[in-house]
Scaffold this active site. Structure first.
Site, PDB file in Angstrom:
ATOM      1  N   LYS A  32      40.180  39.248 110.707  1.00  0.00           N
ATOM      2  CA  LYS A  32      40.801  39.452 111.993  1.00  0.00           C
ATOM      3  C   LYS A  32      40.284  38.470 113.038  1.00  0.00           C
ATOM      4  O   LYS A  32      40.907  38.239 114.058  1.00  0.00           O
ATOM      5  CB  LYS A  32      40.492  40.883 112.493  1.00  0.00           C
ATOM      6  CG  LYS A  32      40.950  41.985 111.602  1.00  0.00           C
ATOM      7  CD  LYS A  32      40.439  43.323 112.197  1.00  0.00           C
ATOM      8  CE  LYS A  32      40.626  44.458 111.230  1.00  0.00           C
ATOM      9  NZ  LYS A  32      39.867  45.664 111.671  1.00  0.00           N
ATOM     10  N   GLU A  87      39.537  29.455 111.399  1.00  0.00           N
ATOM     11  CA  GLU A  87      38.487  30.460 111.258  1.00  0.00           C
ATOM     12  C   GLU A  87      37.761  30.637 112.582  1.00  0.00           C
ATOM     13  O   GLU A  87      37.679  29.700 113.381  1.00  0.00           O
ATOM     14  CB  GLU A  87      37.537  29.990 110.131  1.00  0.00           C
ATOM     15  CG  GLU A  87      36.336  30.842 109.862  1.00  0.00           C
ATOM     16  CD  GLU A  87      36.649  32.256 109.388  1.00  0.00           C
ATOM     17  OE1 GLU A  87      37.439  32.936 110.066  1.00  0.00           O
ATOM     18  OE2 GLU A  87      36.083  32.683 108.372  1.00  0.00           O
ATOM     19  N   ASP A  88      37.236  31.834 112.794  1.00  0.00           N
ATOM     20  CA  ASP A  88      36.483  32.078 114.027  1.00  0.00           C
ATOM     21  C   ASP A  88      35.092  31.449 113.974  1.00  0.00           C
ATOM     22  O   ASP A  88      34.668  30.786 114.901  1.00  0.00           O
ATOM     23  CB  ASP A  88      36.391  33.586 114.328  1.00  0.00           C
ATOM     24  CG  ASP A  88      35.869  34.409 113.142  1.00  0.00           C
ATOM     25  OD1 ASP A  88      35.632  33.840 112.053  1.00  0.00           O
ATOM     26  OD2 ASP A  88      35.714  35.627 113.312  1.00  0.00           O
ATOM     27  N   ASP A  96      29.327  30.759 109.091  1.00  0.00           N
ATOM     28  CA  ASP A  96      27.901  31.106 109.121  1.00  0.00           C
ATOM     29  C   ASP A  96      27.255  30.615 107.830  1.00  0.00           C
ATOM     30  O   ASP A  96      26.761  29.488 107.765  1.00  0.00           O
ATOM     31  CB  ASP A  96      27.770  32.618 109.314  1.00  0.00           C
ATOM     32  CG  ASP A  96      26.327  33.085 109.354  1.00  0.00           C
ATOM     33  OD1 ASP A  96      25.414  32.236 109.382  1.00  0.00           O
ATOM     34  OD2 ASP A  96      26.099  34.303 109.357  1.00  0.00           O
ATOM     35  N   LYS A 111      27.789  27.968 112.922  1.00  0.00           N
ATOM     36  CA  LYS A 111      26.411  28.456 113.023  1.00  0.00           C
ATOM     37  C   LYS A 111      25.672  27.978 111.780  1.00  0.00           C
ATOM     38  O   LYS A 111      26.289  27.758 110.748  1.00  0.00           O
ATOM     39  CB  LYS A 111      26.508  29.982 113.055  1.00  0.00           C
ATOM     40  CG  LYS A 111      25.269  30.749 113.297  1.00  0.00           C
ATOM     41  CD  LYS A 111      25.598  32.105 113.925  1.00  0.00           C
ATOM     42  CE  LYS A 111      25.866  33.201 112.927  1.00  0.00           C
ATOM     43  NZ  LYS A 111      25.905  34.537 113.558  1.00  0.00           N
ATOM     44  N   PHE A 137      23.828  36.306 116.705  1.00  0.00           N
ATOM     45  CA  PHE A 137      25.044  37.071 116.438  1.00  0.00           C
ATOM     46  C   PHE A 137      25.890  37.130 117.699  1.00  0.00           C
ATOM     47  O   PHE A 137      25.471  37.630 118.731  1.00  0.00           O
ATOM     48  CB  PHE A 137      24.718  38.483 115.953  1.00  0.00           C
ATOM     49  CG  PHE A 137      25.931  39.154 115.383  1.00  0.00           C
ATOM     50  CD1 PHE A 137      26.339  38.880 114.084  1.00  0.00           C
ATOM     51  CD2 PHE A 137      26.700  40.016 116.154  1.00  0.00           C
ATOM     52  CE1 PHE A 137      27.481  39.472 113.557  1.00  0.00           C
ATOM     53  CE2 PHE A 137      27.847  40.611 115.629  1.00  0.00           C
ATOM     54  CZ  PHE A 137      28.234  40.335 114.339  1.00  0.00           C
TER      55      PHE A 137
END
Ligand code: IMP
Ligand code: MG
Length: 179
Positions: free
Chosen positions: A44, A100-101, A104, A132, A153
């Site tokens: 999402k 993509e957001d 990581d 990140k 985070f």
């Protein structure tokens, strides 16, 4: 009750996000002119990024959605990637851009790249808003990146903590995440 209802430190403001997204859109417009581009919104987390980025791309693109779950309701990776909802249209012969957001560990993108390659697109590239842990991801090529961020985070602008805070219009760090 104030909003947000938790302690939050702003990391990337709404204006910085929008300015960078305009640059990415302009670059993508140049790079894909004359080609059949499909943006794939990785759900999402990238729903807002995809919505804004797509409006900065001045080409007749297609947009499709891929539901992926790579985290449980926690702030660390479960190590398991699952497709929860698939594309609705074939991508064979097309130019695919995965939106993509955040990258990581790189696990989600590595899995999706392999999965999508089996469908014989002409190309697959990655566009991530946030990156990140760059040192952990030297094997992964990121074609378009909004911002490199420290290993904290983050929430907001699509990104959640236990499914909440996706609706903030900036990227923030939860300063005290455990309720
Ligand atoms: P990766 O597979 O470790 O690269 O993780 C990518 C996915 O984990 C992203 O698509 C996010 O949904 C989620 N994620 C990673 N870091 C964060 C974060 O700081 N906040 C919210 N979600 C995150
Ligand atoms: Mg995601």
């Amino acid at each position: 009750m104030g909003w947000p209802d938790v302690e939050m430190r702003e990391l990337i403001s709404r204006d910085r996000l929008q300015a960078r997204i305009s640059e990415l859109g302009a670059q993508i417009t140049e790079d894909y002119r004359g080609r059949e581009l499909v943006l794939i919104c990785v759900l999402k987390g990238s729903f807002l990024f995809t919505a804004d980025l797509s409006r900065r791309i001045e080409l007749p693109i297609e947009i499709d959605f891929l539901g992926v779950s790579s985290y449980g309701d926690s702030t660390s990776s479960s190590g398991v990637v699952q497709i929860t909802s698939d594309l609705t249209h074939p991508i064979g012969g097309k130019e695919v851009l995965l939106v993509e957001d955040i990258v990581d560990t790189g696990l989600t993108m590595t899995y999706l790249l392999e999965n999508l390659q089996t469908r014989r697109p002409n190309s697959v590239r990655i566009c991530t808003l946030l990156y990140k842990n760059i040192e952990k991801n030297h094997h992964l090529t990121i074609d378009y990146c909004g911002f490199e961020i420290p290993p904290e985070f983050v929430v907001g602008y699509g990104l959640d903590y236990m499914q909440k805070y996706r609706n903030l219009d900036y990227i923030g760090v939860l300063t005290n995440p455990t309720p």
